[in-house]
Design an enzyme around this catalytic site. Structure first.
Site, short mmCIF file in Angstrom:
data_model
loop_
_atom_site.label_atom_id
_atom_site.label_comp_id
_atom_site.label_asym_id
_atom_site.label_seq_id
_atom_site.Cartn_x
_atom_site.Cartn_y
_atom_site.Cartn_z
N TYR A 139 17.81 29.63 9.56
CA TYR A 139 16.61 30.39 9.91
C TYR A 139 16.42 30.48 11.43
CZ TYR A 139 14.65 30.52 5.17
OH TYR A 139 14.41 30.77 3.85
N LYS A 157 0.84 -1.20 0.00
CA LYS A 157 0.00 0.00 0.00
C LYS A 157 0.87 1.25 0.00
CE LYS A 157 -0.40 0.01 5.05
NZ LYS A 157 -1.31 -0.02 6.21
N ARG A 202 -10.40 -0.01 15.44
CA ARG A 202 -10.21 0.72 14.20
C ARG A 202 -11.14 0.03 13.21
NH1 ARG A 202 -4.32 1.48 11.40
NH2 ARG A 202 -4.78 -0.70 10.91
N MET A 224 13.53 24.02 3.56
CA MET A 224 12.86 23.27 2.50
C MET A 224 13.84 22.56 1.58
SD MET A 224 10.13 24.54 -0.40
CE MET A 224 8.97 25.15 0.82
#
Length: 381
Positions: free
Chosen positions: A269, A49, A147, A322
């Protein structure tokens, strides 16, 4: 078996790529064979999956099929239809069950729903009656996870209707362990005992309880079929001990620049890291867009991710951004530390398990968060 795979060959400096994700399909095949050995005579299926946990379902499923895997589990019917185009002869189960109105699609693509409620059981039986064919399915019993899965009320409802089970072809009775990653947790044995009680209420069919972590709990949890996922891809299924499985994923980032900074200067940063010594800094082309969580940052007094430049550890300085990280290469010999050199961020020295622990998450999230920006290379197929 060693937990480390062979290190992929360095891409060298004559390439335009700045981050490379290498996926060792040979290690994947070795992990599958290892799991088969651990669980015989149970059948070893494969969970593919979420695009094989982010590593590429097309590539992973093909290698697993060639290695002998014949039964596969995915989460959604869309994933199952994609997998069917890749593996026309495979047995494919859909864990998330039977959505309303999808029975015909399951039938058309020769897929098996994992029925998670009395309503789903009735809908599948109704479709089987409509097409006059007993079609295969699995039933998921909730043994304490709360679940997906048939509740006690659901079980009482459907086991009291004998003709219902003459309409469908029950091919698997399964449940899922909530705490198998902790081999000392009492809930493991409680769920196994509950499963034994509940499965006896259904028509005879193969049974399945163990995921990757459940496999490592021992033969009492293996039943007729096991469903490994994270172990296939080199993750560590349990909290305790070292992983017995080979590393499959290797992420490398390229050094873009090397700079010298003085004591008292800050890095990155937010100026979260103040240098306490004269420091040589390598700026590496990888960041949270490539799957390096911002939680791997290292402000003052914090320990973040440590990568490797050759055999030398290079800890992160400051925040993960990033596209970039800064690492401390002060103690790395200059021969290793050059513009264009490659830093190991995930691989034999930095496992997914170690990265997950540092980021406060789990191996599964590390692998499924790697993204698509780094150039992918598949080796060992």
């Amino acid at each position: 078996m060693s937990g480390a795979a062979a290190r992929p060959q360095s891409p060298g400096n004559d390439t335009h790529e700045t981050a490379i994700l290498t996926i060792d399909l040979g290690a994947l095949a070795e992990n599958y064979r290892d799991l088969c050995e651990r669980t015989r005579p149970a059948e070893c299926a494969a969970v593919v999956k979420a695009d094989a946990y982010g590593l590429g379902m097309a590539q992973a499923a093909a290698v697993l099929w060639r290695t002998g895997c014949r039964t596969y589990f995915v989460a959604t019917i869309s994933e199952a239809i994609d997998l069917r185009t890749l593996l026309p002869e495979a047995m494919i189960y859909v864990l998330n069950g039977l959505l309303a109105g999808t029975a015909a699609s399951f039938h058309a693509h020769n897929l098996r729903p994992v029925l998670n409620s009395a309503r789903e059981v009735r809908e599948w039986a109704g479709y089987c009656t409509h097409v006059r064919e007993a079609l295969p399915c699995a039933v998921h019993l909730d043994t304490g996870m709360n679940r997906l899965g048939l509740s006690g009320t659901d079980i009482d409802e459907v086991t009291g209707i004998a003709e219902l089970w003459q309409t469908v072809a029950l091919s698997l009775v399964m449940s899922h362990l909530a705490c198998a990653d902790d081999c000392t947790h009492a809930k493991n044995a409680q769920q196994r005992t509950r499963f034994d009680v509940l499965r006896a209420m259904f028509p005879e069919a193969p049974t399945s309880l163990a995921n990757s972590a459940g496999i490592l709990l021992g033969r009492d949890y293996h039943y007729d079929l096991v469903r490994p996922g994270i172990a296939l891809y080199g993750g560590h299924p349990q909290r305790q001990g070292e992983s017995p499985f080979r590393s499959v994923v290797h992420l490398m980032g390229r050094i873009l620049q090397i700079r010298d900074a003085e004591i008292g200067e800050t890095v990155g940063y937010g100026a979260t890291r103040t240098l306490d010594r004269p420091t040589r800094i390598a700026v590496v082309s990888a960041g949270y867009a490539d799957g390096l969580f911002r939680a791997l940052s290292a402000g003052d007094g914090e320990k973040g991710l440590t990568g490797y430049l050759g055999p030398y550890p290079v800890p992160i300085l400051g925040r993960v951004s990033m596209d970039l990280i800064s690492v401390d290469v002060t103690d790395v010999p200059e021969a290793f530390c050059q513009r264009g050199a490659w830093v190991e961020l995930l691989g034999p020295n930095v496992s997914a398990h170690a990265m997950a622990a540092q980021a406060g998450t789990i191996d599964y999230e590390v692998l499924t968060s790697l993204g698509n920006r780094a150039s992918r290379r598949y080796i060992g197929s």
